[in-house]
Motif scaffolding. Structure first.
Motif, PDB file in Angstrom:
ATOM      1  N   GLY A 143     -60.955  78.207  56.484  1.00  0.00           N
ATOM      2  CA  GLY A 143     -62.127  77.543  55.931  1.00  0.00           C
ATOM      3  C   GLY A 143     -62.589  78.155  54.622  1.00  0.00           C
ATOM      4  O   GLY A 143     -62.100  79.198  54.172  1.00  0.00           O
ATOM      5  N   LYS A 144     -63.565  77.469  54.011  1.00  0.00           N
ATOM      6  CA  LYS A 144     -64.150  77.924  52.754  1.00  0.00           C
ATOM      7  C   LYS A 144     -65.647  78.136  52.973  1.00  0.00           C
ATOM      8  O   LYS A 144     -66.323  77.275  53.533  1.00  0.00           O
ATOM      9  CB  LYS A 144     -63.915  76.878  51.661  1.00  0.00           C
ATOM     10  N   PRO A 145     -66.186  79.266  52.532  1.00  0.00           N
ATOM     11  CA  PRO A 145     -67.609  79.535  52.752  1.00  0.00           C
ATOM     12  C   PRO A 145     -68.483  78.583  51.946  1.00  0.00           C
ATOM     13  O   PRO A 145     -68.057  78.021  50.934  1.00  0.00           O
ATOM     14  CB  PRO A 145     -67.775  80.986  52.285  1.00  0.00           C
ATOM     15  N   ASP A 146     -69.701  78.398  52.417  1.00  0.00           N
ATOM     16  CA  ASP A 146     -70.676  77.580  51.715  1.00  0.00           C
ATOM     17  C   ASP A 146     -71.471  78.457  50.758  1.00  0.00           C
ATOM     18  O   ASP A 146     -71.684  79.643  51.020  1.00  0.00           O
ATOM     19  CB  ASP A 146     -71.614  76.922  52.739  1.00  0.00           C
ATOM     20  N   THR A 147     -71.928  77.883  49.644  1.00  0.00           N
ATOM     21  CA  THR A 147     -72.649  78.683  48.654  1.00  0.00           C
ATOM     22  C   THR A 147     -74.006  79.160  49.162  1.00  0.00           C
ATOM     23  O   THR A 147     -74.538  80.157  48.673  1.00  0.00           O
ATOM     24  CB  THR A 147     -72.871  77.869  47.368  1.00  0.00           C
ATOM     25  N   PHE A 173     -74.883  78.948  52.895  1.00  0.00           N
ATOM     26  CA  PHE A 173     -74.817  79.409  54.275  1.00  0.00           C
ATOM     27  C   PHE A 173     -73.635  80.325  54.546  1.00  0.00           C
ATOM     28  O   PHE A 173     -73.462  80.790  55.676  1.00  0.00           O
ATOM     29  CB  PHE A 173     -74.758  78.197  55.214  1.00  0.00           C
ATOM     30  N   HIS A 174     -72.806  80.567  53.506  1.00  0.00           N
ATOM     31  CA  HIS A 174     -71.700  81.516  53.609  1.00  0.00           C
ATOM     32  C   HIS A 174     -70.781  81.162  54.784  1.00  0.00           C
ATOM     33  O   HIS A 174     -70.149  80.132  54.758  1.00  0.00           O
ATOM     34  CB  HIS A 174     -72.258  82.942  53.676  1.00  0.00           C
ATOM     35  N   TRP A 175     -70.700  81.992  55.837  1.00  0.00           N
ATOM     36  CA  TRP A 175     -69.814  81.710  56.966  1.00  0.00           C
ATOM     37  C   TRP A 175     -70.592  81.251  58.207  1.00  0.00           C
ATOM     38  O   TRP A 175     -70.058  81.265  59.306  1.00  0.00           O
ATOM     39  CB  TRP A 175     -68.994  82.951  57.323  1.00  0.00           C
ATOM     40  N   ASP A 176     -71.835  80.867  58.041  1.00  0.00           N
ATOM     41  CA  ASP A 176     -72.648  80.453  59.188  1.00  0.00           C
ATOM     42  C   ASP A 176     -72.337  78.996  59.528  1.00  0.00           C
ATOM     43  O   ASP A 176     -73.035  78.068  59.104  1.00  0.00           O
ATOM     44  CB  ASP A 176     -74.135  80.629  58.876  1.00  0.00           C
ATOM     45  N   PHE A 177     -71.278  78.785  60.316  1.00  0.00           N
ATOM     46  CA  PHE A 177     -70.816  77.439  60.618  1.00  0.00           C
ATOM     47  C   PHE A 177     -71.802  76.648  61.471  1.00  0.00           C
ATOM     48  O   PHE A 177     -71.641  75.441  61.642  1.00  0.00           O
ATOM     49  CB  PHE A 177     -69.461  77.498  61.330  1.00  0.00           C
ATOM     50  N   ALA A 178     -72.830  77.312  61.980  1.00  0.00           N
ATOM     51  CA  ALA A 178     -73.869  76.592  62.716  1.00  0.00           C
ATOM     52  C   ALA A 178     -74.774  75.806  61.772  1.00  0.00           C
ATOM     53  O   ALA A 178     -75.555  74.963  62.221  1.00  0.00           O
ATOM     54  CB  ALA A 178     -74.713  77.570  63.539  1.00  0.00           C
ATOM     55  N   ASP A 228     -65.621  73.123  54.547  1.00  0.00           N
ATOM     56  CA  ASP A 228     -64.400  72.675  53.902  1.00  0.00           C
ATOM     57  C   ASP A 228     -63.289  73.628  54.328  1.00  0.00           C
ATOM     58  O   ASP A 228     -63.546  74.703  54.891  1.00  0.00           O
ATOM     59  CB  ASP A 228     -64.573  72.679  52.389  1.00  0.00           C
ATOM     60  N   TYR A 229     -62.045  73.260  54.073  1.00  0.00           N
ATOM     61  CA  TYR A 229     -60.918  74.045  54.556  1.00  0.00           C
ATOM     62  C   TYR A 229     -59.688  73.732  53.731  1.00  0.00           C
ATOM     63  O   TYR A 229     -59.643  72.739  52.972  1.00  0.00           O
ATOM     64  CB  TYR A 229     -60.642  73.734  56.035  1.00  0.00           C
ATOM     65  N   THR A 275     -70.929  61.300  55.456  1.00  0.00           N
ATOM     66  CA  THR A 275     -71.882  62.371  55.720  1.00  0.00           C
ATOM     67  C   THR A 275     -71.814  63.427  54.615  1.00  0.00           C
ATOM     68  O   THR A 275     -70.774  63.601  53.970  1.00  0.00           O
ATOM     69  CB  THR A 275     -71.586  63.033  57.075  1.00  0.00           C
ATOM     70  N   PRO A 276     -72.927  64.151  54.393  1.00  0.00           N
ATOM     71  CA  PRO A 276     -72.949  65.163  53.326  1.00  0.00           C
ATOM     72  C   PRO A 276     -72.317  66.475  53.785  1.00  0.00           C
ATOM     73  O   PRO A 276     -72.963  67.525  53.808  1.00  0.00           O
ATOM     74  CB  PRO A 276     -74.448  65.326  53.051  1.00  0.00           C
ATOM     75  N   ASP A 277     -71.040  66.406  54.157  1.00  0.00           N
ATOM     76  CA  ASP A 277     -70.324  67.583  54.653  1.00  0.00           C
ATOM     77  C   ASP A 277     -69.413  68.133  53.567  1.00  0.00           C
ATOM     78  O   ASP A 277     -68.886  67.390  52.729  1.00  0.00           O
ATOM     79  CB  ASP A 277     -69.496  67.216  55.891  1.00  0.00           C
ATOM     80  N   ASN A 278     -69.192  69.451  53.603  1.00  0.00           N
ATOM     81  CA  ASN A 278     -68.395  70.100  52.573  1.00  0.00           C
ATOM     82  C   ASN A 278     -66.963  69.573  52.518  1.00  0.00           C
ATOM     83  O   ASN A 278     -66.358  69.476  51.450  1.00  0.00           O
ATOM     84  CB  ASN A 278     -68.376  71.612  52.810  1.00  0.00           C
TER      85      ASN A 278
END
Length: 245
Positions: free
Chosen positions: A18-22, A24-29, A34-35, A60-63
């Motif tokens: 996966g790729k971290p969010d800008t 939420f970083h690695w908080d997949f909750a 994205d991946y 949906t607004p998903d990475n």
């Protein structure tokens, strides 16, 4: 595995691909990640007849939807989406709203803010009558089509609101996009509001689901809403007014 155990297992695997969010970083909750290979999944979608024939889609607004949003804009389709947590409701990007060459910028969740126009559910109904095609991410998806997200139920809620005013139906086709590691066969008893996907798309394949659980037809189950949802999600208030609750 139950849903929570499946999420934990998958999130451990997502740390590898996966790729971290800008934010939420690695908080997949807090976000759908994205991946590696998500662009290939978007290319698989682009090849499908259902996608090619649709003039309006909900995403949906998903990475992991970034490349698919880019293709939607390049292919001159009308894009309907929500904002994070549905806090600003439904938004629309029509063909021509994004200048040619800016589609990649507009496909990102920050970039698309430059081109979004707010739209109410009633306005969607008046303009389009029906949304034939929806795309969602997920934390996990089962081969039978059952999906579950971060645990907040946002896509279930989006489906329920659109169902309430008749802009989606059991004939609307739902694609679930995810990494191969997100397909699980966990032992989960579906709830009456759980959405299902007709197709699962990964970086490597398109899977027609067994689809042995019907799409929910109850609309909004008001007593199931989490605390604060009604106050913070404007389209819920719109549905409440329109339905005379």
């Amino acid at each position: 595995m139950n849903a929570e155990q499946a999420r934990e297992k998958i999130w451990a695997e997502l740390r590898k691909v996966g790729k971290p969010d800008t934010r939420f970083h690695w908080d997949f909750a807090e976000f759908i990640a994205d991946y590696e290979g998500s662009d290939q999944g978007a290319e698989i979608v682009r090849e499908q007849k259902a996608y090619q024939q649709a003039s309006v889609v909900f995403i949906t607004p998903d990475n992991n939807m970034r490349k698919l949003r880019e293709y939607t804009l390049k292919d001159k389709k009308t894009l309907i989406m929500t904002t994070y947590g549905i806090n600003r409701g439904f938004q629309i990007v029509r063909p021509g709203d994004v200048p040619e060459g800016k589609e990649e910028l507009a496909s990102t969740l920050d970039g698309i803010e430059l081109f979004l126009t707010p739209i109410t559910l009633k306005e969607i109904k008046d303009e389009f009558e029906h949304i034939p095609l929806l795309f969602t991410g997920a934390s996990a998806m089962k081969p039978n089509g059952l999906r579950f997200g971060k645990g907040h139920g946002y896509f279930d809620l989006e489906w329920g609101m659109m169902w309430e005013i008749g802009i989606v139906s059991t004939k609307s086709i739902v694609f679930g996009l995810g990494h191969d590691c997100q397909i699980v066969d966990a032992e989960i008893d579906p709830e009456e509001y759980d959405t299902v996907v007709d197709y699962i798309v990964t970086p490597t394949r398109l899977l027609k689901t067994e689809n042995n659980h019907p799409k929910p037809t109850l609309g909004i189950i008001w007593d199931k809403l989490e605390a604060g949802m009604f106050e913070n999600i404007p389209p819920l208030q719109e549905v409440y007014r329109l339905k005379g609750k």
